[in-house]
Design an enzyme around this catalytic site. Sequence first.
Site, mmCIF file in Angstrom:
data_model
loop_
_atom_site.group_PDB
_atom_site.id
_atom_site.type_symbol
_atom_site.label_atom_id
_atom_site.label_comp_id
_atom_site.label_asym_id
_atom_site.label_seq_id
_atom_site.Cartn_x
_atom_site.Cartn_y
_atom_site.Cartn_z
ATOM 1 N N LYS A 60 39.124 -2.675 -71.643
ATOM 2 C CA LYS A 60 38.246 -1.580 -72.236
ATOM 3 C C LYS A 60 37.769 -0.496 -71.328
ATOM 4 O O LYS A 60 37.660 0.639 -71.800
ATOM 5 C CB LYS A 60 36.944 -2.395 -72.774
ATOM 6 N N GLU B 85 28.905 1.936 -80.727
ATOM 7 C CA GLU B 85 28.652 0.570 -81.691
ATOM 8 C C GLU B 85 29.339 -0.793 -80.721
ATOM 9 O O GLU B 85 30.307 -0.546 -80.058
ATOM 10 C CB GLU B 85 29.112 0.599 -82.910
ATOM 11 N N SER C 94 44.528 -9.280 -71.622
ATOM 12 C CA SER C 94 43.586 -8.115 -71.926
ATOM 13 C C SER C 94 42.206 -8.268 -70.984
ATOM 14 O O SER C 94 41.657 -7.303 -70.838
ATOM 15 C CB SER C 94 43.303 -8.164 -73.320
HETATM 16 C C1 LIG Z 1 37.473 -6.134 -77.179
HETATM 17 C C2 LIG Z 1 38.683 -7.161 -76.376
HETATM 18 C C3 LIG Z 1 39.858 -7.226 -77.305
HETATM 19 C C4 LIG Z 1 40.298 -6.612 -78.665
HETATM 20 O O1 LIG Z 1 40.134 -5.257 -78.654
HETATM 21 P P1 LIG Z 1 41.458 -4.506 -78.951
HETATM 22 O O2 LIG Z 1 41.034 -3.088 -79.301
HETATM 23 O O3 LIG Z 1 42.434 -5.226 -79.898
HETATM 24 O O4 LIG Z 1 42.468 -4.594 -77.469
HETATM 25 C C5 LIG Z 1 40.838 -8.023 -76.494
HETATM 26 N N1 LIG Z 1 40.592 -8.468 -75.458
HETATM 27 C C6 LIG Z 1 39.527 -8.421 -74.852
HETATM 28 C C7 LIG Z 1 39.342 -9.155 -73.552
HETATM 29 C C8 LIG Z 1 38.493 -7.765 -75.380
HETATM 30 O O5 LIG Z 1 37.269 -7.629 -74.631
#
Ligand SMILES: *Cc1c(COP(=O)(O)O)cnc(C)c1O
Length: 420
Positions: free
Chosen positions: A97, A119, A388
């Site tokens: 993010k 948000e 992620s």
């Molecule tokens: C917010 C989040 C996601 C989901 O968001 P995407 O826009 O689909 O990437 C995935 N993994 C983590 C660790 C997150 O914080």
Amino acid sequence: MTIPAERSPWAPGREGYYGDFGGAFTPEVLHETFAELRTAFDDARRDPAFWESYVALMSTYAGRSTPVTYCDNLTRAFGGARIFVKREDLNHTGAHKANNVMGQGLLVQRMGKRRVIAETGAGQHGVATATMAARFGLACTIYMGEEDVARQHPNVFWMKQLGAEVIAVTDGTRTLKDAINAALRDWAESMDDTHYVMGTVCGPHPFPEMVTYFQSIIGQEARAQMLDATGELPRRVYACVGGGSNASGIFAGFLDDPSVELVGVEAAGKGIDSGMHAARLAGGKGRPGVAQGYKTVFLQNEEGLMQDTYSVAAGLDYIGVGPMLADLHQRGRVRFESATDAEVVEALRLTMRSEGIIPALESSHAFAGAFREVSSLSSADSVLINQSGRGDKDIFTVADALDDNDWKDFIQRKSAGYER
Ligand SMILES: *Cc1c(COP(=O)(O)O)cnc(C)c1O
């Protein structure tokens, strides 16, 4: 790092459409604001110094580039393709993010605005935005449903410590969609000095393209790192899909490589037939529609009413999906799968024990999707999983899912200590 080309493989067509999906359905009061944003983004991307300043910021502030890790123990456990992991968990604030919010921060600076709003559902995007606002010296207001404020207290605590104002939204179901509406109402009154920091590749044009542009740094790095490590491209790339930003970011690096299969993994929750899930594309439950300013595949009933979604991973619990991914799904370029809560917790446990890596519950969906398939590939193949984010944020949920009694005792003792 190469500056993403204006006609990149992930650029939308006219008016922000990716095939049938995307566009900008915005209230009249915001038309000028969106036009201003599109111009600012177009100018920035034509200025080579902008991408350079973004890459420099991410390297000196956020720890980029993030590594690709070869997972020997997992590879041996499954006995198929070699497993590599792109480590977005090592990014500052613990997830991908940061790529998006820091990039939008640079854009806000160029536009000369003094305040940001966002948000947040689970609170991860709120914490990332509050971090960016602190760094850039911007005022920051975060809208969060009252229900989510109660459920995600650690993130609320950090947003406030970072200097953000957190507004608990008491309309409707007091969750993410009500927070989005409240933030849009704020923006309609404050757009002259305020930028709305979209958290994922959703919402009206140019947000899907802009967020993909910043997140494409993941794919650009990963492609070069895989070539370095193996001399070839991976056979498959796996990413979890909430709104779709980490998936769009890593896929962006491989869209022009037809030999690389791209796999998005959505949240099957308690099972797609249970109705308690957030799978819009895998399983065929989603339908095309227009909501929240853009056209995509939403989880909605026959009357077009948005459904309640559910996942053990709060970040995947969303009704829509990025329009680019909806289009890539329709064109067959990205395959969509889903993983249940139970499979995800098992994948998380195995990854912790085998590699000493703690993926976020969201990311664990990508691991679960890959684990299901690697044994049927050959050891000459490699697969790349996008991690992620890091999982230590999920301690409350994971401890519950693993039914850890020592943890429950700890929480009880801790709260007893607060009794007045
Ligand atoms: C917010 C989040 C996601 C989901 O968001 P995407 O826009 O689909 O990437 C995935 N993994 C983590 C660790 C997150 O914080």
